[in-house]
Enzyme design. Structure first.
Site, PDB file in Angstrom:
ATOM      1  N   ASP A  29       0.868  -1.181   0.000  1.00  0.00           N
ATOM      2  CA  ASP A  29       0.000   0.000   0.000  1.00  0.00           C
ATOM      3  C   ASP A  29       0.903   1.228   0.000  1.00  0.00           C
ATOM      4  OD1 ASP A  29      -2.916   1.183   0.696  1.00  0.00           O
ATOM      5  OD2 ASP A  29      -1.387   2.294   1.800  1.00  0.00           O
ATOM      6  N   GLU A  31       0.822   5.561   0.377  1.00  0.00           N
ATOM      7  CA  GLU A  31       0.112   6.805   0.656  1.00  0.00           C
ATOM      8  C   GLU A  31       0.782   7.902  -0.166  1.00  0.00           C
ATOM      9  OE1 GLU A  31      -2.656   7.057   2.524  1.00  0.00           O
ATOM     10  OE2 GLU A  31      -2.548   4.890   2.825  1.00  0.00           O
ATOM     11  N   HIS A 167      -5.857   4.476   6.655  1.00  0.00           N
ATOM     12  CA  HIS A 167      -5.193   5.470   5.797  1.00  0.00           C
ATOM     13  C   HIS A 167      -3.714   5.613   6.131  1.00  0.00           C
ATOM     14  CE1 HIS A 167      -9.138   6.389   4.325  1.00  0.00           C
ATOM     15  NE2 HIS A 167      -9.544   6.826   5.492  1.00  0.00           N
ATOM     16  N   ASP A 172      -2.980  -0.541   6.238  1.00  0.00           N
ATOM     17  CA  ASP A 172      -3.833  -0.902   5.112  1.00  0.00           C
ATOM     18  C   ASP A 172      -3.298  -2.135   4.384  1.00  0.00           C
ATOM     19  OD1 ASP A 172      -5.299   1.255   5.842  1.00  0.00           O
ATOM     20  OD2 ASP A 172      -5.030   2.398   3.995  1.00  0.00           O
TER      21      ASP A 172
END
Length: 275
Positions: A29, A31, A167, A172
């Site tokens: 994942d 961000e 988040h 995640d």
């Protein structure tokens, strides 16, 4: 700071005939500061290796994007990433961690699009690993009577994931890993027992340029049936449609419904991938 659990050893590239329970899945994942690879920057990478339903290693690092983080895009702040290493230090470490595994993500085109753009920016070759999208897997084996959509938050709650999507990249990724582990027996029951039978996604090394061309038709896939545009035939690959797609990254304000995502269903910030 880069944290890398070295219990995960790089392995040879997986054979398409290997059973799924023998595959090393690298669940990742990212961000970011926005939604467009090459323009927005990565602020955090989190990943876990899963083999035989067991967590065998994890990778996590904040990334200094070299500029301010827009508000309402991520839980991260400028202060949190100020002392983080730059992308050209973090990315080689992540690629080494992921070596030999099947990259897996929830709405994979988003994460893989940013990772391939990051490789180009750092002058690194993209290793072109096989890619699995848990949104696609969930759509194959879960009915509308089981889950209302395939957002990560929805699937994590349905399967009782040990980590709640938040988040943040590692959280995640861990939630996605739990979802993947729960989906694998469903795939086996549906007659999908090897890597090749998943029909792996061929995620381009370059983010599709037509996504940034509003007002134009998307390109049509060669050999398509007459009258079926690429966007309709391959909508699940894009993570769009009536059953939702993704998590962890915010929607553009006000987007909802078909072709966009309305957020994670808990009334917090919007999410372009539909956590």
């Amino acid at each position: 700071m880069i944290t890398w659990d070295t219990s995960a050893r790089p392995v040879l590239a997986p054979d398409r005939n290997q059973p799924l329970d023998a595959i090393d899945f690298v669940v990742v994942d990212v961000e970011t500061t926005g939604w467009t690879p090459g323009k927005a920057q990565i602020t955090e990478i989190g990943a876990v290796r899963v083999s035989g339903g067991k967590l065998t290693g994890q990778f996590t690092s904040l990334v200094n994007p070299g500029g301010p983080i827009p508000g309402r895009v991520t839980e991260l702040t400028d202060e949190m990433v100020a002392a983080a290493p730059p992308l050209d230090r973090v990315l080689p470490a992540f690629l080494a961690f992921a070596s030999g595994g099947v990259l897996t993500a929830h709405n994979a085109p988003f994460d893989i699009g940013f990772l391939t753009a990051a490789c180009r920016a750092c002058g690194l070759p993209w290793p072109r690993p096989p890619v699995v999208d848990t949104v696609d897997l969930a759509r194959r084996v879960l009915g509308a009577d089981e889950v209302p959509n395939c957002k990560l938050a929805t699937l994590a709650e349905y399967f009782g994931a040990r980590t709640t999507p938040s988040h943040r990249a590692l959280a995640d990724a861990m939630a996605t890993a739990d979802v993947l582990t729960a989906l694998l027996p469903r795939l086996d029951a549906a007659g999908i027992s090897t890597l090749g039978e998943i029909r792996l996604r061929r995620v381009p090394g370059i983010w599709p340029r037509w996504l940034a061309l509003p007002g134009r038709w998307l390109r049509r896939w060669p050999g398509r049936p007459p009258g079926r545009p690429w966007a309709v035939r391959y909508r699940p690959w894009l993570g769009t449609g009536t059953r939702g797609g993704r998590r962890g990254h915010r929607d553009r304000p006000g987007e909802s419904g078909r072709g966009a995502h309305s957020g994670d269903g808990r009334g917090d910030r919007a999410d372009p991938a539909g956590q």
